[in-house]
Scaffold this active site. Structure first.
Site: not given
Length: 307
Positions: A174, A202, A205
């Site tokens: 990320t 999917r 967060d």
């Protein structure tokens, strides 16, 4: 002006200590460029969101990170990118999930924040909004690299949700940034390609405000990186802000409680970066490593992987 600061991360996970020195040098270089470009925006009087977007775009345009053109592949071999951004001054936010052809997802997240009545847009709807604003649809080949193809093939052999190897890019890839501008405003942003071999649409967060991204001018700004399901369950970004605010503890203490307490106790791994209204930098992780760095009025760009 004196307190302008920028903090970034490029993911956290099981980063091998034996990573080739050439790869380490490359990572440090890209992190440094992202910091310098974002910080220059702050020096020139730009807003915190300007700096967050500028630094994340650099990382999205680098195949070394799991975002933009370095995004991992889904079970079907496709691209599905997520991003979010939040302003601390007025709690305005923008978010996208599952986009397939937008070169810089963080820029689109910002445009949703500033040019729409919504906060989160997904897949075709987000792309339609982007095209109406003049965004170009990138070809699939722009995003797909040999490394990501090989990672997917390895994961498919065991049909694992996300192949967990000694590579950060496969585990918790990320990118994110938090910034404090000369006007005293904070902003946080996060962008990702998700998890290798993810199925069924999917979403982790990163695009969820309060889980992967949060900003409050009174307390701080947070961007997260890690196993997204755990960060969602424990609303990590907001929990850190809330603990600091209501327990009257420092942002660093709050981050440690959540990352090395709540997450670790529940087998969640990853890390966070944060920034306070006074320019205090927070970098907290429970994983072996985290690509991260900061630059401020009193420090040139500094970057780390394991230290």
């Amino acid at each position: 002006m004196d307190k302008i600061t920028l903090v970034i991360h490029g993911g956290a996970g099981t980063i091998s200590q034996s990573m080739p020195s050439s790869k380490k040098h490359e990572i440090h270089q890209h992190l440094t460029v992202a910091l310098q470009q974002g910080y220059q925006v702050l020096v020139d009087g730009g807003s915190a969101q300007d700096a967050v977007v500028a630094s994340i775009v650099v990382l999205e345009d680098c195949t070394s990170f799991n975002a933009g053109c370095g995004s991992v592949l889904t079970h079907e071999g496709n691209i599905a990118m997520d991003a979010s951004i939040m302003r601390g001054s007025d709690k305005q936010a923008g978010s996208i999930c599952g986009v397939r052809c937008i070169k810089n997802p963080i820029s689109l997240a910002r445009d949703i924040m500033e040019q729409s009545d919504h906060i989160m847009l997904m897949q075709e709807g987000a792309e339609k909004f982007a095209f109406e604003l003049g965004y170009e649809a990138m070809e699939k080949e722009y995003f797909i690299t040999k490394q990501r193809k090989n990672q997917l093939l390895t994961a498919l052999k065991g049909d694992n949700l996300s192949h967990l190897s000694e590579s950060i890019d496969e585990k918790h890839g990320t990118v994110g940034a938090v910034a404090l501008d000369m006007y005293g405003n904070l902003c946080a942003g996060t962008s990702t390609g998700g998890m290798t071999n993810k199925k069924y649409g999917r979403v982790g967060d990163s695009p969820i405000i309060g889980c992967g991204t949060y900003a409050d001018n009174e307390v701080g700004a947070i961007s997260c990186t890690g196993h997204g399901e755990y960060f969602i369950r424990h609303v990590v970004a907001h929990d850190i802000i809330a603990r600091s605010k209501y327990k009257n503890i420092t942002l660093e203490q709050a981050a440690d409680e959540v990352v090395n307490g709540v997450l670790s106790n529940n087998h969640g791994s990853g890390g966070v970066i944060g920034l306070t209204p006074n320019g205090d930098v927070v970098m907290c992780r429970n994983s072996l490593g985290m690509y991260r760095g900061y630059i401020s009025y009193e420090s040139s760009a500094k970057t780390w992987i394991h230290d």
